[in-house]
Design an enzyme around this catalytic site. Structure first.
Site, mmCIF file in Angstrom:
data_model
loop_
_atom_site.group_PDB
_atom_site.id
_atom_site.type_symbol
_atom_site.label_atom_id
_atom_site.label_comp_id
_atom_site.label_asym_id
_atom_site.label_seq_id
_atom_site.Cartn_x
_atom_site.Cartn_y
_atom_site.Cartn_z
ATOM 1 N N CYS A 49 38.354 36.773 47.485
ATOM 2 C CA CYS A 49 38.665 38.208 47.489
ATOM 3 C C CYS A 49 37.329 39.164 47.314
ATOM 4 C CB CYS A 49 39.596 38.728 46.754
ATOM 5 S SG CYS A 49 41.118 38.141 47.221
ATOM 6 N N HIS A 50 36.422 39.031 46.121
ATOM 7 C CA HIS A 50 35.342 39.509 46.033
ATOM 8 C C HIS A 50 34.188 38.501 45.523
ATOM 9 C CE1 HIS A 50 38.801 42.203 45.277
ATOM 10 N NE2 HIS A 50 37.976 43.119 46.122
ATOM 11 N N GLY A 51 34.287 37.291 46.055
ATOM 12 C CA GLY A 51 33.178 36.620 45.559
ATOM 13 C C GLY A 51 32.820 35.795 44.312
ATOM 14 N N TYR A 104 37.933 51.993 48.035
ATOM 15 C CA TYR A 104 37.796 50.467 47.804
ATOM 16 C C TYR A 104 36.258 50.103 47.661
ATOM 17 C CZ TYR A 104 39.308 45.786 48.168
ATOM 18 O OH TYR A 104 39.531 44.162 48.022
#
Lengths: 182, 420
Positions: free
Chosen positions: A146-148, B294
């Site tokens: 998702c965000h590494g 986001y």
């Protein structure tokens, strides 16, 4: 006000009426708080949810280097049988270089078995890498797509936005091949 | 209403209005209501947003007659709506695309206010109520997106509720309270359904307050100068009712194009896969209208910091009326402000694009620069511009620039208007 009737005013300017206002207000505030609480608390996990607290997992089919995912409290738990190389890799790290320093010894009960909750501590995705076919990140553990975030072979955060290591659930070995979560 | 109220109507209408003076109230506020005569199409989006809210409530209420808020049945009940319920596909597609169009309309409405200084004194409370409406809309849209219980529903809900775990000390308690369990599950779905039904009516309440605040000082206008009298105003009906209806026609054509020809274009294919708590989709993306926020969340390399920045990006709008120190309202007369404003528009579009890209490579620095500019615009540029910018001379009245443009001396042209 004090001129028109006897309100029990004292020398310091306070009166019995002031006291009654404050006392009534305080009792009212407590009453409102008590009435609101059930409406807030109903949203917490119910007794039925809390009752599903423990799960037993059979470890016998897991060979070295392999991992399985078990469900505990509707969360995935990663159980991985680590190779000797992976254990050494986890134990040879300089702790001061870790974002959330924890020695490998404090995260396992038996060196070859690593048990962690498989939820990225960043925003709750399931990291990849429990299956050997999946990417395991730069440190051979898990990688959150998702965000590494990269986790090492002890489930510790090494790189990426996650703030803490993958948490270790409370568990115990019932016998050599069975572990009880919770 | 005071007892000395005299109804202006006669007959049955007079009898009713004497007992329930709502007819006179509606007449004053929807018909005779004096409105600046120079409003452009940029002023269409307020009433359009109101109509979008009505469309969402009407389609939502009928969808709720067929939907089942349970993790075992939710996905299947959506498929039942799409395949079996009469016109179910149409109602759902209007509701899905209506949400996107509601946000488009509201974002244009907000950027119109940013350009023409509609947030400035004496309209600070009107603006603040608008920000509250935006927050309520975001919460409603987020919970609504969870209901189909597809993969994006589940993982979107997981990521967003986990934002609250960044709260110091109480983070875990708060997320468990939001979930009603140890992860997003059936209790979460059921409460989201309940709240998704409630919040649109809270929006209706906030919209009514927004209108009360609007009608206190009236609409702003492209010059940013208050009307100086009747010669600068026209009654709301028929002038703006007709203009708003024309805008509504254009809006409905655009909504229909998406509803009938590209109903899933704005969504994600992953949401047609039933939710699976064990498999995270390779690339979790929120709906397009959340992408700029986001991107701000991901621009900060710290969990709590990212969450704080994301919420701050909306909350900064509350204090905007006090950050913009310039006494000139409309961007039309602010040559330097204008350039920074259009850069902000571009910046938000870039943030939206970065939000849709994977978190890595060149997108990380671009997202950080864009986030820095977003906050600099509100916290640095606007306060400084109020001091250093030299605005262009303002016209004397709303009528003035128009009449001057005709090549006539302002005074000569303005006189017949004043008689009217």
């Amino acid at each position: 006000m004090a001129n028109t009737a006897n309100t029990g005013q004292k020398d310091d300017g306070s009166s019995r009426r002031d006291f009654l206002y404050l006392a009534t207000g305080a009792v009212g505030a407590v009453g409102v708080g008590a009435a609101v609480w059930p409406f807030v608390d109903q949203m917490n996990p119910s007794a039925a949810v809390l009752a599903l607290a423990t799960t037993e997992v059979d470890l016998s089919p897991i060979s070295e280097g392999m991992g399985i995912t078990a469900m505990w409290r509707s969360k995935p738990v990663f159980l991985r049988k680590r190779t000797q190389a992976e254990i050494e890799q986890a134990r040879s790290v300089d702790l001061s270089a870790l974002p959330d320093p924890q020695p490998d010894e404090a995260r396992v009960k038996q060196p070859e078995w690593l048990v962690v909750i498989g939820i990225c501590t960043h925003l709750g995705c399931i990291p990849l890498g429990n299956k050997q076919s999946e990417p395991r990140g730069d440190y051979g553990g898990w990688f959150c797509p998702c965000h590494g975030s990269h986790y090492d072979t002890a489930g510790r955060i090494r790189k990426g936005p996650a703030p803490t290591n993958l948490p270790v659930p409370t568990y115990e070995f019932v016998n050599d091949t069975t572990v009880k979560l919770g | 209403m005071a007892s000395d109220y005299q109804t202006p109507y006669k007959g049955v209408l007079g009898w009713l209005d004497d007992r329930l003076p709502v007819i006179n109230f509606a007449d004053q506020h929807l018909r005779f209501y004096p409105t600046p005569k120079n409003l452009t199409y940029a002023w269409n989006f307020g009433s359009l947003a109101g109509i979008a809210l009505v469309i969402m409530i009407v389609t939502g209420i009928v969808l709720a007659m067929h939907y089942t808020p349970h993790t075992d049945y939710a996905f299947a009940s959506i498929q039942k709506i799409m395949r079996d319920v009469n016109y179910g596909w149409l109602l759902r597609y209007i509701h899905m695309n209506g949400a996107s169009f509601f946000f488009i309309v509201v974002y244009i409405h907000i950027f119109r206010g940013l350009y023409y200084g509609s947030y400035k004194q004496p309209r600070e409370v009107l603006w603040g109520l608008g920000v509250i409406i935006l927050l309520l809309m975001m919460a409603t849209a987020f919970m609504g997106y969870t209901l189909p219980w597809g993969q994006m529903s589940f993982w979107g809900a997981t990521v967003i509720t986990n934002l609250f775990s960044a709260v110091p000390v109480f983070g875990d308690e708060i997320t468990r309270w939001l979930w009603g369990g140890f992860a997003v599950g059936n209790p979460t779905l059921q409460r989201f359904f309940s709240l998704h039904y409630l919040m649109p009516f809270m929006i209706v309440g906030a919209v009514l307050l927004h209108l009360v605040a609007l009608h206190r000082y009236g609409s702003n206008n492209p010059t940013g100068i208050e009307p100086k009298g009747k010669q600068d105003q026209v009654p709301f009906h028929p002038y703006y009712t007709v203009k708003d209806l024309f805008g509504l026609g254009v809006f409905l054509i655009a909504l229909s194009l998406f509803t009938f020809y590209a109903p899933n274009y704005l969504g994600h294919a992953d949401n047609y896969i039933p939710a699976d708590p064990l498999v995270t989709p390779a690339h979790i993306v929120p709906e397009w209208y959340f992408l700029p926020f986001y991107a701000i969340l991901r621009a900060i390399p710290d969990k709590l910091g990212g969450v704080v920045a994301m919420f701050a990006s909306v909350l900064v709008l509350f204090v905007l009326p006090w950050l913009d120190r310039s006494r000139v309202r409309s961007g039309k007369y602010r040559p330097i402000f204008k350039q920074f404003y259009w850069l902000l528009v571009l910046d938000v579009l870039v943030l939206g694009y970065v939000g849709a890209m994977p978190a890595g490579g060149i997108w990380v620095p671009i997202g950080r620069v864009a986030t820095a500019y977003y906050f600099a615009y509100f916290l640095v540029i606007l306060p400084l511009l109020g001091v250093f910018e030299r605005p262009k001379p303002l016209p004397n009245s709303i009528s003035d620039p128009v009449l001057k443009g005709g090549g006539q001396p302002a005074g000569a042209a303005a006189k017949p208007m004043e008689k009217a």
